[in-house]
Write an enzyme that holds these catalytic residues in place. Structure first.
Site: not given
Ligand code: RIB
Ligand code: CA
Length: 302
Positions: A235
């Protein structure tokens, strides 16, 4: 041209924040000017960031501790406030280990001074709750003219199951802050969960990081073990990549509204508009991105 960036992170829970920092440090297109921490046990997150930067030989980059509590603390996840939990990756922190000191001022002040004192436009990459960024905008409204954001957060199409919707974690952790940021007028590129979910590492790729044997990859491997999850999804690294190569994704201008009440609290609703507030990523060339990511993670730090 090299981009000046600040990374605002909730490193310690999901493993992708550590990979995002590592990826940024090994990307010559970026000059990481500062790292700041947000949400929950922020002092522990700061220590993790300091340890990671030290392992990359980048003790010169300031790390500042930010806001731990969302603007309005509400329960989330089976009536617990998630931010009370100690980040799982803290298992890599050894007692009495000599680490560089955190920056002596608050993260909000470090972000504001870094942006306002810079001759170039600074890109802030928030990869956790948007609490620090909203606080910066309230404290220094001119920030919106001097910086741009590449946010990992939200989602504009259903990422969970076709029949069940869920709010994305970073927005859900502080919807009021997210709303302040999206309504502030600061230029935003939104890298949402519906797109980042397409960027997972295979078991073989995780294994090749484990076998690489550098101090950097060994730390990342220990952090991955502390995290304990089964699937590494990139992500936050995708937001870092989009900050210097937007061609990795397909995006469209949209008006994004953050829902702060009711069952849809934390949802990001995107519509076509003559007055868009964000460039929203809707697809990604995941093969190109993951292969770029792997090459950079496996190389020795610059
Ligand atoms: O939904 C994904 C996010 O939530 C990413 O930034 C992960 O590291 C968590 O913080
Ligand atoms: Ca994160």
């Amino acid at each position: 041209m090299v981009e000046d960036v600040i990374i605002d992170t909730d490193i310690g829970d999901d493993i992708d924040d550590a990979f995002a920092l590592a990826f940024a440090l090994n990307s010559s297109e970026l000059n990481v000017k500062a790292v700041t921490t947000v949400f929950g046990k922020v002092e522990v997150r700061t220590k993790l960031a300091l340890k990671l930067l030290k392992t990359f030989g980048r003790e010169d980059i300031p790390v500042a501790t930010g806001v731990g509590k969302p603007f309005f603390e509400r329960t989330y996840r089976r009536e617990r406030y998630l931010g009370n939990e100690v980040p799982r990756q803290a298992v890599v922190l050894v007692e009495d280990e000599p680490l560089p000191k955190p920056y002596p001022k608050h993260a909000v002040d470090l972000i504001i001074s870094t942006v306002m004192d810079s001759r170039n436009e600074v890109t802030i990459i928030p990869v956790g709750a948007l609490t620090n960024i909203a606080a910066c905008i309230i404290k220094e409204p001119k920030l919106v003219e001097r910086a741009k954001l590449v946010i990992m957060g939200g989602a504009v199409s259903n990422w969970f199951r076709p029949t069940v919707s869920r709010a994305e974690h970073n927005i859900r952790c502080d919807p009021e802050a997210a709303r302040i940021v999206f309504e502030s007028g600061i230029p935003i590129t939104m890298v949402g969960l519906d797109v980042t979910m397409k960027c997972a590492l295979s078991e073989e790729q995780v294994d090749s990081i484990r076998k690489r044997g550098l101090a950097t990859t060994t730390l990342l491997t220990y952090m991955t073990a502390g995290w304990g999850g089964s699937r590494v999804i990139l992500h936050d690294p995708l937001a870092v990549a989009v900050s210097f190569d937007p061609t990795l994704t397909k995006s469209q201008p949209r008006l994004v509204n953050v829902v702060t009440t009711g069952k849809a609290r934390g949802f990001t609703l995107a519509s076509e508009s003559d007055t868009p507030n964000a460039q929203v990523c809707i697809d990604v060339d995941s093969d190109r991105f993951v292969s770029m990511f792997m090459k950079r993670i496996l190389k020795s730090p610059n």
